[in-house]
Design a protein around this motif. Sequence first.
Motif, PDB file in Angstrom:
ATOM      1  N   LEU A  85       0.824  -1.207   0.000  1.00 16.26           N
ATOM      2  CA  LEU A  85       0.000   0.000   0.000  1.00 16.26           C
ATOM      3  C   LEU A  85       0.859   1.258   0.000  1.00 16.26           C
ATOM      4  N   ILE A  86       1.924   1.258   0.776  1.00 20.23           N
ATOM      5  CA  ILE A  86       2.821   2.425   0.815  1.00 20.23           C
ATOM      6  C   ILE A  86       3.439   2.654  -0.557  1.00 20.23           C
ATOM      7  N   ASN A  87       3.883   1.587  -1.207  1.00 21.34           N
ATOM      8  CA  ASN A  87       4.459   1.732  -2.544  1.00 21.34           C
ATOM      9  C   ASN A  87       3.427   2.211  -3.555  1.00 21.34           C
ATOM     10  N   ALA A  88       2.166   1.783  -3.380  1.00 17.84           N
ATOM     11  CA  ALA A  88       1.108   2.259  -4.275  1.00 17.84           C
ATOM     12  C   ALA A  88       0.839   3.741  -4.046  1.00 17.84           C
ATOM     13  N   ILE A  89       0.853   4.165  -2.784  1.00 14.00           N
ATOM     14  CA  ILE A  89       0.669   5.591  -2.482  1.00 14.00           C
ATOM     15  C   ILE A  89       1.782   6.416  -3.108  1.00 14.00           C
ATOM     16  N   LEU A  90       2.985   5.849  -3.141  1.00 20.29           N
ATOM     17  CA  LEU A  90       4.116   6.530  -3.776  1.00 20.29           C
ATOM     18  C   LEU A  90       4.069   6.428  -5.299  1.00 20.29           C
ATOM     19  N   CYS A  91       3.004   5.778  -5.826  1.00 15.42           N
ATOM     20  CA  CYS A  91       2.783   5.651  -7.275  1.00 15.42           C
ATOM     21  C   CYS A  91       3.920   4.918  -7.981  1.00 15.42           C
ATOM     22  N   LYS A  92       4.433   3.882  -7.336  1.00 12.82           N
ATOM     23  CA  LYS A  92       5.466   3.075  -7.979  1.00 12.82           C
ATOM     24  C   LYS A  92       4.834   2.161  -9.024  1.00 12.82           C
ATOM     25  N   THR A  93       5.452   2.123 -10.175  1.00 11.85           N
ATOM     26  CA  THR A  93       4.917   1.340 -11.285  1.00 11.85           C
ATOM     27  C   THR A  93       4.820  -0.136 -10.928  1.00 11.85           C
ATOM     28  N   GLN A  94       5.838  -0.660 -10.246  1.00 13.06           N
ATOM     29  CA  GLN A  94       5.837  -2.080  -9.902  1.00 13.06           C
ATOM     30  C   GLN A  94       4.669  -2.435  -8.985  1.00 13.06           C
ATOM     31  N   ALA A  95       4.362  -1.565  -8.030  1.00 16.06           N
ATOM     32  CA  ALA A  95       3.247  -1.827  -7.117  1.00 16.06           C
ATOM     33  C   ALA A  95       1.922  -1.824  -7.867  1.00 16.06           C
ATOM     34  N   TYR A  96       1.774  -0.912  -8.808  1.00 17.16           N
ATOM     35  CA  TYR A  96       0.544  -0.866  -9.600  1.00 17.16           C
ATOM     36  C   TYR A  96       0.396  -2.119 -10.459  1.00 17.16           C
ATOM     37  N   ARG A  97       1.473  -2.593 -11.056  1.00 16.65           N
ATOM     38  CA  ARG A  97       1.396  -3.811 -11.867  1.00 16.65           C
ATOM     39  C   ARG A  97       1.038  -5.012 -10.995  1.00 16.65           C
ATOM     40  N   HIS A  98       1.593  -5.064  -9.804  1.00 13.67           N
ATOM     41  CA  HIS A  98       1.264  -6.163  -8.902  1.00 13.67           C
ATOM     42  C   HIS A  98      -0.226  -6.169  -8.568  1.00 13.67           C
ATOM     43  N   ILE A  99      -0.762  -5.002  -8.239  1.00 11.86           N
ATOM     44  CA  ILE A  99      -2.166  -4.911  -7.828  1.00 11.86           C
ATOM     45  C   ILE A  99      -3.106  -5.174  -9.004  1.00 11.86           C
ATOM     46  N   LEU A 100      -2.789  -4.621 -10.168  1.00 16.85           N
ATOM     47  CA  LEU A 100      -3.707  -4.684 -11.295  1.00 16.85           C
ATOM     48  C   LEU A 100      -3.648  -6.006 -12.053  1.00 16.85           C
ATOM     49  N   PHE A 101      -2.471  -6.622 -12.121  1.00 12.64           N
ATOM     50  CA  PHE A 101      -2.308  -7.803 -12.959  1.00 12.64           C
ATOM     51  C   PHE A 101      -2.149  -9.107 -12.181  1.00 12.64           C
ATOM     52  N   ASN A 102      -1.573  -9.027 -11.005  1.00 10.28           N
ATOM     53  CA  ASN A 102      -1.177 -10.257 -10.310  1.00 10.28           C
ATOM     54  C   ASN A 102      -1.961 -10.537  -9.037  1.00 10.28           C
ATOM     55  N   THR A 103      -3.027  -9.830  -8.799  1.00 14.15           N
ATOM     56  CA  THR A 103      -3.863 -10.078  -7.632  1.00 14.15           C
ATOM     57  C   THR A 103      -5.315 -10.219  -8.062  1.00 14.15           C
TER      58      THR A 103
END
Length: 266
Positions: free
Chosen positions: A72-90
């Motif tokens: 969640l912290i990485n998503a708040i920081l708008c990290k691309t890797q965190a967004y890919r994890h949430i959108l594609f791999n969960t």
Amino acid sequence: MGTGGRRGTRSGKGTEGAAAASSSCLYRCIECNREAQELYRDYSHGVLKITICKSCQKPVDKYIEYDPVIILINAILCKTQAYRHILFNTKINIHGKLCMFCLLCEAYLRWWQLQDSSQSPAPDDVIRYAKEWDFYRMFVIASFEQAAFLTGMFAFLWVQQPMTAKRAPDLVLLLKALLLSSYGKLLLIPAVIWEHDYTPLCLRLIKVFVLTSNFQAVRVTLNTNRRLSLLIVLSGLLLESIVVFFFQRMEWDVGSDCALYKSQDF
């Protein structure tokens, strides 16, 4: 990442990891965005090994070992890797509920500011029903504005797609990504509860944060450059502004994120 930010490889995967190992659908490498068949491989006796991407030679998804708070912290920081994890791999299916709750938060903010600026000598029963109607009205207006924002982006993609000769984007996935990335609107309620002199500034910053998250969601979902992603978000913002202007011309009190409202007859 320290040990406090990781889960154990034996027991920290949960149902998400099991689904990854057994499902035949494709996942994405969070580093290079290439497709992958699995996130990790389950050997015997609970020994798990994260899959290495054949393209970039990095772990396909290192976030499967991380705690949700770190993600969640990485998503708040708008990290691309965190967004890919949430959108594609969960497997997240809270898009509709989150959208509804965000709209309720936005409607409550507008309704609260409307009541704060209005004074009426009417009887208590009349005031109570009027306030309830105002809340419903704010909710409908907020829904129209959200729909206009999404329609503006989809319309831009529809016009732009033949010019680039690329395959049509997955609009369903993009819609889910945009709804998820609007989670910043949940901050509207704390901003109202702990009201202070800097509340208007806080509301502006929340708006900027939500648009930044939308921008990152578009960029990750469509795998496009920053310039095109920015144009897509601006297109949605333009159509939303047109809808707001239309409501104002109709003398409907649509409210504002950063100003007190003046009561008008509906």
